[in-house]
Design a protein around this motif. Structure first.
Motif, PDB file in Angstrom:
ATOM      1  N   VAL A 110       0.854  -1.190   0.000  1.00  0.00           N
ATOM      2  CA  VAL A 110       0.000   0.000   0.000  1.00  0.00           C
ATOM      3  C   VAL A 110       0.888   1.238   0.000  1.00  0.00           C
ATOM      4  CG1 VAL A 110      -1.729   1.317   1.280  1.00  0.00           C
ATOM      5  CG2 VAL A 110      -1.871  -1.184   1.203  1.00  0.00           C
ATOM      6  N   ASN A 111       0.713   2.073  -1.016  1.00  0.00           N
ATOM      7  CA  ASN A 111       1.523   3.279  -1.118  1.00  0.00           C
ATOM      8  C   ASN A 111       0.628   4.503  -1.286  1.00  0.00           C
ATOM      9  OD1 ASN A 111       3.196   5.172  -3.411  1.00  0.00           O
ATOM     10  ND2 ASN A 111       4.232   4.680  -1.506  1.00  0.00           N
ATOM     11  N   CYS A 112       0.942   5.555  -0.532  1.00  0.00           N
ATOM     12  CA  CYS A 112       0.140   6.777  -0.541  1.00  0.00           C
ATOM     13  C   CYS A 112       0.957   7.933  -1.120  1.00  0.00           C
ATOM     14  CB  CYS A 112      -0.313   7.126   0.874  1.00  0.00           C
ATOM     15  SG  CYS A 112      -1.196   5.796   1.727  1.00  0.00           S
ATOM     16  N   ALA A 113       0.305   8.754  -1.931  1.00  0.00           N
ATOM     17  CA  ALA A 113       0.960   9.907  -2.539  1.00  0.00           C
ATOM     18  C   ALA A 113      -0.055  11.032  -2.689  1.00  0.00           C
ATOM     19  CB  ALA A 113       1.558   9.547  -3.894  1.00  0.00           C
ATOM     20  N   ARG A 114       0.458  12.208  -2.944  1.00  0.00           N
ATOM     21  CA  ARG A 114      -0.453  13.344  -3.104  1.00  0.00           C
ATOM     22  C   ARG A 114      -1.184  13.268  -4.440  1.00  0.00           C
ATOM     23  NH1 ARG A 114       1.692  19.136  -1.489  1.00  0.00           N
ATOM     24  NH2 ARG A 114       1.619  18.001   0.480  1.00  0.00           N
ATOM     25  N   ARG A 115      -0.444  13.032  -5.525  1.00  0.00           N
ATOM     26  CA  ARG A 115      -1.037  12.966  -6.863  1.00  0.00           C
ATOM     27  C   ARG A 115      -0.525  11.720  -7.586  1.00  0.00           C
ATOM     28  NH1 ARG A 115       1.023  18.120  -6.228  1.00  0.00           N
ATOM     29  NH2 ARG A 115      -0.523  19.785  -5.938  1.00  0.00           N
ATOM     30  N   PRO A 116      -1.198  11.283  -8.659  1.00  0.00           N
ATOM     31  CA  PRO A 116      -0.767  10.076  -9.364  1.00  0.00           C
ATOM     32  C   PRO A 116       0.675  10.136  -9.845  1.00  0.00           C
ATOM     33  CG  PRO A 116      -2.962  10.721 -10.091  1.00  0.00           C
ATOM     34  CD  PRO A 116      -2.465  11.824  -9.209  1.00  0.00           C
ATOM     35  N   GLU A 117       1.109  11.293 -10.370  1.00  0.00           N
ATOM     36  CA  GLU A 117       2.471  11.382 -10.910  1.00  0.00           C
ATOM     37  C   GLU A 117       3.534  11.361  -9.814  1.00  0.00           C
ATOM     38  OE1 GLU A 117       0.873  15.701 -10.804  1.00  0.00           O
ATOM     39  OE2 GLU A 117       0.113  13.681 -11.262  1.00  0.00           O
ATOM     40  N   GLU A 118       3.126  11.465  -8.559  1.00  0.00           N
ATOM     41  CA  GLU A 118       4.077  11.462  -7.452  1.00  0.00           C
ATOM     42  C   GLU A 118       4.246  10.086  -6.828  1.00  0.00           C
ATOM     43  OE1 GLU A 118       3.363  14.621  -4.645  1.00  0.00           O
ATOM     44  OE2 GLU A 118       2.835  16.033  -6.235  1.00  0.00           O
ATOM     45  N   ILE A 119       3.622   9.076  -7.401  1.00  0.00           N
ATOM     46  CA  ILE A 119       3.810   7.702  -6.919  1.00  0.00           C
ATOM     47  C   ILE A 119       5.175   7.218  -7.401  1.00  0.00           C
ATOM     48  CG2 ILE A 119       2.974   5.329  -6.977  1.00  0.00           C
ATOM     49  CD1 ILE A 119       0.173   6.427  -7.483  1.00  0.00           C
ATOM     50  N   ILE A 120       6.106   7.084  -6.493  1.00  0.00           N
ATOM     51  CA  ILE A 120       7.470   6.687  -6.839  1.00  0.00           C
ATOM     52  C   ILE A 120       7.501   5.204  -7.191  1.00  0.00           C
ATOM     53  CG2 ILE A 120       9.861   6.637  -6.022  1.00  0.00           C
ATOM     54  CD1 ILE A 120       9.087   8.817  -3.997  1.00  0.00           C
ATOM     55  N   PHE A 121       8.204   4.856  -8.256  1.00  0.00           N
ATOM     56  CA  PHE A 121       8.361   3.477  -8.744  1.00  0.00           C
ATOM     57  C   PHE A 121       7.045   2.882  -9.255  1.00  0.00           C
ATOM     58  CE2 PHE A 121      11.556   3.580  -5.117  1.00  0.00           C
ATOM     59  CZ  PHE A 121      12.653   3.786  -5.932  1.00  0.00           C
ATOM     60  N   ARG A 122       6.086   3.694  -9.637  1.00  0.00           N
ATOM     61  CA  ARG A 122       4.779   3.158 -10.010  1.00  0.00           C
ATOM     62  C   ARG A 122       4.865   2.133 -11.137  1.00  0.00           C
ATOM     63  NH1 ARG A 122      -0.484   6.630 -12.224  1.00  0.00           N
ATOM     64  NH2 ARG A 122      -1.846   4.813 -12.557  1.00  0.00           N
ATOM     65  N   LYS A 123       5.595   2.450 -12.224  1.00  0.00           N
ATOM     66  CA  LYS A 123       5.663   1.531 -13.355  1.00  0.00           C
ATOM     67  C   LYS A 123       6.325   0.212 -12.970  1.00  0.00           C
ATOM     68  CE  LYS A 123       5.613   5.008 -17.045  1.00  0.00           C
ATOM     69  NZ  LYS A 123       6.351   5.578 -18.200  1.00  0.00           N
ATOM     70  N   GLU A 124       7.402   0.288 -12.177  1.00  0.00           N
ATOM     71  CA  GLU A 124       8.069  -0.946 -11.763  1.00  0.00           C
ATOM     72  C   GLU A 124       7.173  -1.760 -10.840  1.00  0.00           C
ATOM     73  OE1 GLU A 124      12.113  -2.564  -9.524  1.00  0.00           O
ATOM     74  OE2 GLU A 124      11.930  -0.437 -10.012  1.00  0.00           O
ATOM     75  N   LEU A 125       6.451  -1.091  -9.957  1.00  0.00           N
ATOM     76  CA  LEU A 125       5.543  -1.800  -9.059  1.00  0.00           C
ATOM     77  C   LEU A 125       4.449  -2.513  -9.846  1.00  0.00           C
ATOM     78  CD1 LEU A 125       5.242   0.826  -6.193  1.00  0.00           C
ATOM     79  CD2 LEU A 125       6.121  -1.509  -5.963  1.00  0.00           C
ATOM     80  N   GLU A 126       3.906  -1.844 -10.842  1.00  0.00           N
ATOM     81  CA  GLU A 126       2.869  -2.478 -11.654  1.00  0.00           C
ATOM     82  C   GLU A 126       3.424  -3.667 -12.423  1.00  0.00           C
ATOM     83  OE1 GLU A 126      -0.017   1.410 -12.343  1.00  0.00           O
ATOM     84  OE2 GLU A 126       1.499   0.905 -13.847  1.00  0.00           O
ATOM     85  N   LEU A 127       4.678  -3.565 -12.880  1.00  0.00           N
ATOM     86  CA  LEU A 127       5.322  -4.689 -13.557  1.00  0.00           C
ATOM     87  C   LEU A 127       5.514  -5.855 -12.591  1.00  0.00           C
ATOM     88  CD1 LEU A 127       6.689  -5.874 -16.065  1.00  0.00           C
ATOM     89  CD2 LEU A 127       8.827  -4.793 -15.307  1.00  0.00           C
ATOM     90  N   LEU A 128       5.980  -5.562 -11.381  1.00  0.00           N
ATOM     91  CA  LEU A 128       6.152  -6.619 -10.384  1.00  0.00           C
ATOM     92  C   LEU A 128       4.809  -7.247 -10.028  1.00  0.00           C
ATOM     93  CD1 LEU A 128       8.797  -5.009  -7.977  1.00  0.00           C
ATOM     94  CD2 LEU A 128       9.162  -6.805  -9.674  1.00  0.00           C
ATOM     95  N   GLY A 129       3.761  -6.421 -10.021  1.00  0.00           N
ATOM     96  CA  GLY A 129       2.431  -6.948  -9.733  1.00  0.00           C
ATOM     97  C   GLY A 129       1.978  -7.972 -10.751  1.00  0.00           C
ATOM     98  N   SER A 130       2.471  -7.859 -11.983  1.00  0.00           N
ATOM     99  CA  SER A 130       2.110  -8.818 -13.021  1.00  0.00           C
ATOM    100  C   SER A 130       2.985 -10.062 -12.989  1.00  0.00           C
ATOM    101  CB  SER A 130       2.215  -8.154 -14.401  1.00  0.00           C
ATOM    102  OG  SER A 130       3.580  -7.879 -14.733  1.00  0.00           O
ATOM    103  N   ARG A 131       4.085 -10.006 -12.227  1.00  0.00           N
ATOM    104  CA  ARG A 131       5.025 -11.127 -12.202  1.00  0.00           C
ATOM    105  C   ARG A 131       5.014 -11.900 -10.889  1.00  0.00           C
ATOM    106  NH1 ARG A 131      10.503  -8.569 -15.046  1.00  0.00           N
ATOM    107  NH2 ARG A 131       9.624  -8.358 -17.155  1.00  0.00           N
ATOM    108  N   MET A 132       4.670 -11.240  -9.786  1.00  0.00           N
ATOM    109  CA  MET A 132       4.665 -11.898  -8.480  1.00  0.00           C
ATOM    110  C   MET A 132       3.233 -12.315  -8.145  1.00  0.00           C
ATOM    111  SD  MET A 132       7.290  -9.383  -6.373  1.00  0.00           S
ATOM    112  CE  MET A 132       7.266 -10.418  -4.888  1.00  0.00           C
TER     113      MET A 132
END
Length: 365
Positions: free
Chosen positions: A162-184
């Motif tokens: 669970v990660n919290c941010a002010r705005r969508p573009e401020e989510i750090i590592f978002r693309k990598e996290l989504e990639l890991l979500g598809s692999r783990m």
């Protein structure tokens, strides 16, 4: 900087020894923009050594700012499963001095001194069958280190992230996290933002984490080992929410770095028109060829400062390990918070910030 094709740059891991912060410095090999005002700095050892640490640990960087270097502690975002380099991911806050200097001056090929790694905020210290990682802002960095390690070494692990941010573009590592979500297969991602943005569309959760939103993202949170990192108000809110829900707080762990205590640096005793107490203990700093007197209740670090001897220090409560020095003779009472290993103590090392002399001392500083 050497090219990767240069003869001798590549060595097998079993031909290398671990990085030693007392002998080697770090060389910048990459700078990457992750999000607005967020950059990742990647380092290698200047002596072709490898990095041994636990996912979630931190290092202290010595930044050459002004007359006295500035000590700043940063969590490693890299994974020890990839031991040839380490990385820190930092966010430049308003008014930040060290991080802003890194953004403006730290370039590929530069070298800086670092201390560590240290800290016990790691899944290695608190193994469990199911984890919940809760973070906000740059507090995601230790979570990313642990998740990267799990992806490399145990990708089936059950993790709710669970990660919290002010705005969508401020989510750090978002693309990598989504990639890991598809692999783990055991990884579930939950992003929570405070407000929408004109830069990116958003169809996920909006608001601040609370007793309603957390169960939506991690329904079985009471069954998980919880790791939390972020600004202190955020972590306090998470602690209070979990405690109110009946969560077993023995399964809660958080990472935070206290600011160095505001402490006036005493002048060398010889320059003061005072009588040195009879129960003061002499401390000799061998490398500086300086002898000082430790007043009752003072630490070795305070005595060094009062004697005009510089010992690097960051956290000053026995956590970061930056003020590690070797005790050549004498006895001390040391009360640390994990910033020194047992084998280092056996070798004679102490943390100057939390060691009080019990006898005359000789310190290698």
């Amino acid at each position: 900087m050497n090219a990767v094709t240069d003869l001798g740059l590549y060595r097998h891991l079993d031909e290398m020894v671990p990085w030693d912060d007392r002998l080697q410095v770090l060389e910048v090999i990459g700078v990457t923009e992750e999000a607005p005002e967020v950059k990742t700095f990647t380092f290698r050892s200047d002596a072709q050594t490898w990095f041994r640490y636990k996912p979630g640990q931190f290092v202290t960087l010595e930044l050459p700012i002004g007359n006295e270097p500035l000590m700043r502690t940063y969590t490693l975002s890299s994974s020890p499963s990839r031991p040839f380099s380490i990385a820190v991911t930092v966010k430049a806050q308003a008014g930040s001095i060290g991080t802003r200097w890194m953004f403006d001056h730290l370039k590929t090929g530069m070298r800086i001194k670092a201390y560590g790694p240290a800290g016990d905020f790691s899944v290695h210290e608190h193994p469990a069958g199911k984890y919940l990682f809760i973070s906000a802002g740059s507090g995601v960095t230790p979570m990313m280190s642990m998740l990267r390690w799990l992806n490399d070494c145990a990708p089936w692990t059950d993790v709710s992230f669970v990660n919290c941010a002010r705005r969508p573009e401020e989510i750090i590592f978002r693309k990598e996290l989504e990639l890991l979500g598809s692999r783990m297969p055991g990884l579930s991602l939950g992003f929570l933002i405070e407000e929408r943005s004109s830069r990116e569309s958003w169809s996920g959760h909006i608001g601040r984490i609370d007793a309603v939103r957390l169960p939506l993202m991690a329904p079985d949170f009471r069954e998980r080992e919880v790791f939390c990192c972020g600004p202190e108000p955020f972590m306090r809110a998470v602690r209070e929410m979990l405690a109110a829900s009946g969560f077993d707080m023995a399964q809660y762990h958080q990472e935070s770095f206290g600011a160095p205590p505001a402490e006036a640096v005493p002048a060398p005793l010889g320059e003061l028109d005072i009588e040195i107490p009879a129960d003061a203990l002499p401390v000799c700093f061998s490398l500086s060829d300086v002898a000082g007197d430790c007043l009752p209740g003072q630490t070795v670090l305070q005595t060094a400062r009062a004697s005009g001897v510089r010992i690097p220090a960051a956290c000053e409560f026995g956590l970061c390990g930056t003020c590690k020095v070797k005790k050549l003779s004498g006895k001390v009472e040391m009360s640390h918070n994990g910033g020194i290993l047992d084998d280092e103590i056996d070798e004679g090392f102490i943390l100057a910030c939390c060691s009080k002399p019990l006898s005359p001392l000789e310190i290698e500083a």
